[in-house]
Motif scaffolding. Sequence first.
Motif, PDB file in Angstrom:
ATOM      1  N   GLY A   1      -1.923   5.125   6.297  1.00 55.09           N
ATOM      2  CA  GLY A   1      -2.936   6.087   6.739  1.00 55.09           C
ATOM      3  C   GLY A   1      -4.318   5.502   6.902  1.00 55.09           C
ATOM      4  N   GLU A   2      -4.541   4.316   6.309  1.00 54.48           N
ATOM      5  CA  GLU A   2      -5.863   3.699   6.427  1.00 54.48           C
ATOM      6  C   GLU A   2      -6.201   3.321   7.869  1.00 54.48           C
ATOM      7  OE1 GLU A   2      -2.963   0.353   5.785  1.00 54.48           O
ATOM      8  OE2 GLU A   2      -3.280   2.349   4.939  1.00 54.48           O
ATOM      9  N   ARG A   3      -5.174   3.099   8.697  1.00 56.18           N
ATOM     10  CA  ARG A   3      -5.422   2.642  10.064  1.00 56.18           C
ATOM     11  C   ARG A   3      -6.259   3.642  10.849  1.00 56.18           C
ATOM     12  NH1 ARG A   3      -5.751  -2.077  10.692  1.00 56.18           N
ATOM     13  NH2 ARG A   3      -7.696  -1.496  11.656  1.00 56.18           N
TER      14      ARG A   3
ATOM     15  N   ALA B   1      -8.246   2.604   0.434  1.00 51.79           N
ATOM     16  CA  ALA B   1      -7.321   2.029  -0.544  1.00 51.79           C
ATOM     17  C   ALA B   1      -6.072   2.899  -0.584  1.00 51.79           C
ATOM     18  CB  ALA B   1      -7.976   1.933  -1.919  1.00 51.79           C
ATOM     19  N   PHE B   2      -5.188   2.708   0.359  1.00 54.97           N
ATOM     20  CA  PHE B   2      -3.928   3.445   0.409  1.00 54.97           C
ATOM     21  C   PHE B   2      -2.847   2.671  -0.344  1.00 54.97           C
ATOM     22  CE2 PHE B   2      -6.246   5.705   3.518  1.00 54.97           C
ATOM     23  CZ  PHE B   2      -5.575   6.885   3.802  1.00 54.97           C
TER      24      PHE B   2
ATOM     25  N   GLN C   1      -3.088   7.204  -9.395  1.00 58.98           N
ATOM     26  CA  GLN C   1      -3.726   7.198 -10.707  1.00 58.98           C
ATOM     27  C   GLN C   1      -2.734   6.877 -11.816  1.00 58.98           C
ATOM     28  OE1 GLN C   1      -2.924   9.915  -9.086  1.00 58.98           O
ATOM     29  NE2 GLN C   1      -2.329  11.583 -10.443  1.00 58.98           N
ATOM     30  N   GLU C   2      -1.462   7.142 -11.574  1.00 55.12           N
ATOM     31  CA  GLU C   2      -0.438   6.840 -12.576  1.00 55.12           C
ATOM     32  C   GLU C   2       0.116   5.421 -12.420  1.00 55.12           C
ATOM     33  OE1 GLU C   2       0.246   8.312 -15.152  1.00 55.12           O
ATOM     34  OE2 GLU C   2      -0.622  10.297 -14.841  1.00 55.12           O
ATOM     35  N   ASP C   3       0.042   4.887 -11.228  1.00 53.65           N
ATOM     36  CA  ASP C   3       0.636   3.575 -10.974  1.00 53.65           C
ATOM     37  C   ASP C   3      -0.349   2.423 -11.129  1.00 53.65           C
ATOM     38  OD1 ASP C   3       3.181   4.609 -10.418  1.00 53.65           O
ATOM     39  OD2 ASP C   3       2.623   5.038  -8.344  1.00 53.65           O
ATOM     40  N   CYS C   4      -1.589   2.637 -10.749  1.00 49.58           N
ATOM     41  CA  CYS C   4      -2.551   1.522 -10.788  1.00 49.58           C
ATOM     42  C   CYS C   4      -3.963   2.025 -11.017  1.00 49.58           C
ATOM     43  CB  CYS C   4      -2.464   0.690  -9.519  1.00 49.58           C
ATOM     44  SG  CYS C   4      -2.714   1.634  -7.995  1.00 49.58           S
ATOM     45  N   GLY C   5      -4.132   2.858 -12.026  1.00 48.38           N
ATOM     46  CA  GLY C   5      -5.448   3.402 -12.358  1.00 48.38           C
ATOM     47  C   GLY C   5      -6.520   2.340 -12.534  1.00 48.38           C
ATOM     48  N   PRO C   6      -6.265   1.281 -13.326  1.00 46.47           N
ATOM     49  CA  PRO C   6      -7.287   0.232 -13.498  1.00 46.47           C
ATOM     50  C   PRO C   6      -7.690  -0.433 -12.185  1.00 46.47           C
ATOM     51  CG  PRO C   6      -5.634   0.073 -15.229  1.00 46.47           C
ATOM     52  CD  PRO C   6      -5.114   1.076 -14.237  1.00 46.47           C
ATOM     53  N   ALA C   7      -6.757  -0.623 -11.263  1.00 44.57           N
ATOM     54  CA  ALA C   7      -7.083  -1.242  -9.979  1.00 44.57           C
ATOM     55  C   ALA C   7      -7.983  -0.329  -9.147  1.00 44.57           C
ATOM     56  CB  ALA C   7      -5.807  -1.565  -9.205  1.00 44.57           C
ATOM     57  N   ILE C   8      -7.724   0.974  -9.191  1.00 43.01           N
ATOM     58  CA  ILE C   8      -8.582   1.921  -8.480  1.00 43.01           C
ATOM     59  C   ILE C   8      -9.982   1.890  -9.065  1.00 43.01           C
ATOM     60  CG2 ILE C   8      -8.943   4.337  -7.863  1.00 43.01           C
ATOM     61  CD1 ILE C   8      -5.923   4.740  -8.149  1.00 43.01           C
TER      62      ILE C   8
ATOM     63  N   GLU D   1      -8.193  -2.312   0.667  1.00 44.41           N
ATOM     64  CA  GLU D   1      -7.059  -2.825  -0.112  1.00 44.41           C
ATOM     65  C   GLU D   1      -5.842  -1.930   0.061  1.00 44.41           C
ATOM     66  OE1 GLU D   1      -7.583  -3.821  -4.170  1.00 44.41           O
ATOM     67  OE2 GLU D   1      -9.609  -4.625  -3.900  1.00 44.41           O
ATOM     68  N   THR D   2      -4.678  -2.533  -0.015  1.00 42.81           N
ATOM     69  CA  THR D   2      -3.428  -1.787  -0.136  1.00 42.81           C
ATOM     70  C   THR D   2      -2.983  -1.925  -1.578  1.00 42.81           C
ATOM     71  OG1 THR D   2      -2.823  -2.210   2.172  1.00 42.81           O
ATOM     72  CG2 THR D   2      -1.061  -1.559   0.654  1.00 42.81           C
TER      73      THR D   2
END
Length: 219
Positions: free
Chosen positions: A175-177, A164-165, A201-208, A192-193
């Motif tokens: 970097g996932e490649r 999940a990069f 963690q600051e931009d999309c904590g709930p998604a992580i 997932e991207t």
Amino acid sequence: MDFLRTPDTAFADLPDWPYQPRYSTVGGDLRLAFVDEGPADSPVVLLMHGLVAAEPERFAAVIVANTGMPTGQAKPTEAFLAWQTFSQTVETFPVGFIVNGGSTRELNPAEIAAYNAPFPTEEYKAGPRQLPSMVPTSPEDPAAQDNVAAWEILRAFTKPFVCAFSDNDTITKGGERAFIDSVPGTAGQPHETLSGGHFLQEDCGPAIAALILSVVRRG
């Protein structure tokens, strides 16, 4: 070895941080801070940079530093080389400013202050300042062979491995490649991207958190 311990008073009244201090002793007098939340009899998810999500899972978040380029001999990006130079030459190392700059959303002053809290003066910043220089950028680097050895292990890793990069990090984007092409456990996984910068963690904590929970619940 000489070391500094940030006084507990530096962590008073941190925003969105209701957790009691917990420490594990390492090597005699050194302490490792951690958060352990959720039911004690639930599966444990170890989070190296810290992110507490939904129950019923138990999350053990350990504040540590991890290093490594996507491969032990990968050519470093210009952005990463610039970051290394900055870290070693800037007079005042601005931890909270760096986290804010590496996020796609604007952190508020209290959040920036919270990231600065463990580092009340420059002498406390040896860890974050030296961390970029520990990442190997050439085969001659002392840490390069450790990375090569780690990749040998990853190439034989068959357990589920989800990448999940982020889509907006100049250092790690794409970097996932390297993992998907090399780690057997990535086959058939819901990679997932995520939308964000370096500090996801600051931009999309709930998604992580949702992604981690989905992996745990699939078993």
